[in-house]
Design a protein around this motif. Structure first.
Motif, PDB file in Angstrom:
ATOM      1  N   LYS A  40       0.768  -1.060   0.015  1.00  0.00           N
ATOM      2  CA  LYS A  40      -0.070   0.082  -0.195  1.00  0.00           C
ATOM      3  C   LYS A  40       1.032   1.294  -0.046  1.00  0.00           C
ATOM      4  N   SER A  44       1.325   4.203  -4.681  1.00  0.00           N
ATOM      5  CA  SER A  44       1.169   5.516  -5.335  1.00  0.00           C
ATOM      6  C   SER A  44       2.341   5.805  -6.184  1.00  0.00           C
ATOM      7  N   ARG A  48       2.308   6.774 -10.154  1.00  0.00           N
ATOM      8  CA  ARG A  48       2.852   7.881 -10.700  1.00  0.00           C
ATOM      9  C   ARG A  48       4.179   7.684 -11.766  1.00  0.00           C
ATOM     10  N   LYS A  91      -5.811   5.107 -11.248  1.00  0.00           N
ATOM     11  CA  LYS A  91      -5.589   5.981 -10.392  1.00  0.00           C
ATOM     12  C   LYS A  91      -6.593   6.752  -9.577  1.00  0.00           C
ATOM     13  N   LEU A  94      -7.383   4.836  -6.755  1.00  0.00           N
ATOM     14  CA  LEU A  94      -6.479   5.151  -5.649  1.00  0.00           C
ATOM     15  C   LEU A  94      -6.995   6.327  -4.991  1.00  0.00           C
ATOM     16  N   GLU A  95      -7.378   7.489  -5.999  1.00  0.00           N
ATOM     17  CA  GLU A  95      -7.863   8.722  -5.357  1.00  0.00           C
ATOM     18  C   GLU A  95      -9.068   8.635  -4.244  1.00  0.00           C
ATOM     19  N   PRO A  99      -4.861   3.582  -0.754  1.00  0.00           N
ATOM     20  CA  PRO A  99      -3.924   2.242  -1.348  1.00  0.00           C
ATOM     21  C   PRO A  99      -4.925   1.108  -0.635  1.00  0.00           C
TER      22      PRO A  99
END
Length: 135
Positions: A40, A44, A48, A91, A94-95, A99
């Protein structure tokens, strides 16, 4: 389980192979983090990295394919576009949810599928074509 770069994945185009190796390194960092219960924390950074990677890597591949009139350019480009769309979905997850373990697993599967299907099949064909045209 880490994914290993093997010579059977090589396209024969040094720039592309080098970029693929970096992708393998990043995926393995995620796998290693997962094995330590830290997936986790790593997810991120991987997403990226992928955002930047697809711009650079897909751009390089597509430019070469177009300049040398690769006959399967449209199919290959569509696969790149689909990957980018799927990456944006990941993504967004995730947002929205953070995570989660489910997201880490999903990203692992997504990337492993890309490596085994796209690189091993599509990129090998593209690489052989590009290499033949450049000689």
């Amino acid at each position: 389980m880490a994914v290993q770069w093997t010579q059977d994945l090589a396209t024969g185009v040094e720039e592309i192979d080098s970029q693929h190796k970096e992708l393998f390194n990043r995926i393995n960092r995620l796998v290693e983090a997962c094995s330590k219960g830290k997936g986790k924390e790593e997810i991120s950074g991987v997403l990226r990295f992928l955002e930047d990677y697809v711009v650079m890597h897909f751009g390089a591949e597509e430019e070469r394919m177009k300049s040398l009139d690769f006959p399967n350019y449209e199919i290959h480009k569509k696969m790149h576009d689909d990957f980018i769309s799927d990456l944006q979905d990941l993504k967004q997850q995730l947002e929205q949810k953070g995570p989660t373990v489910a997201l880490v697993i999903k990203v692992n599967h997504f990337l492993f599928d890309w490596l085994t299907n796209h690189i091993r099949k599509m990129d090998k064909v593209m690489g052989a074509f590009l290499k033949a045209k450049q000689q």
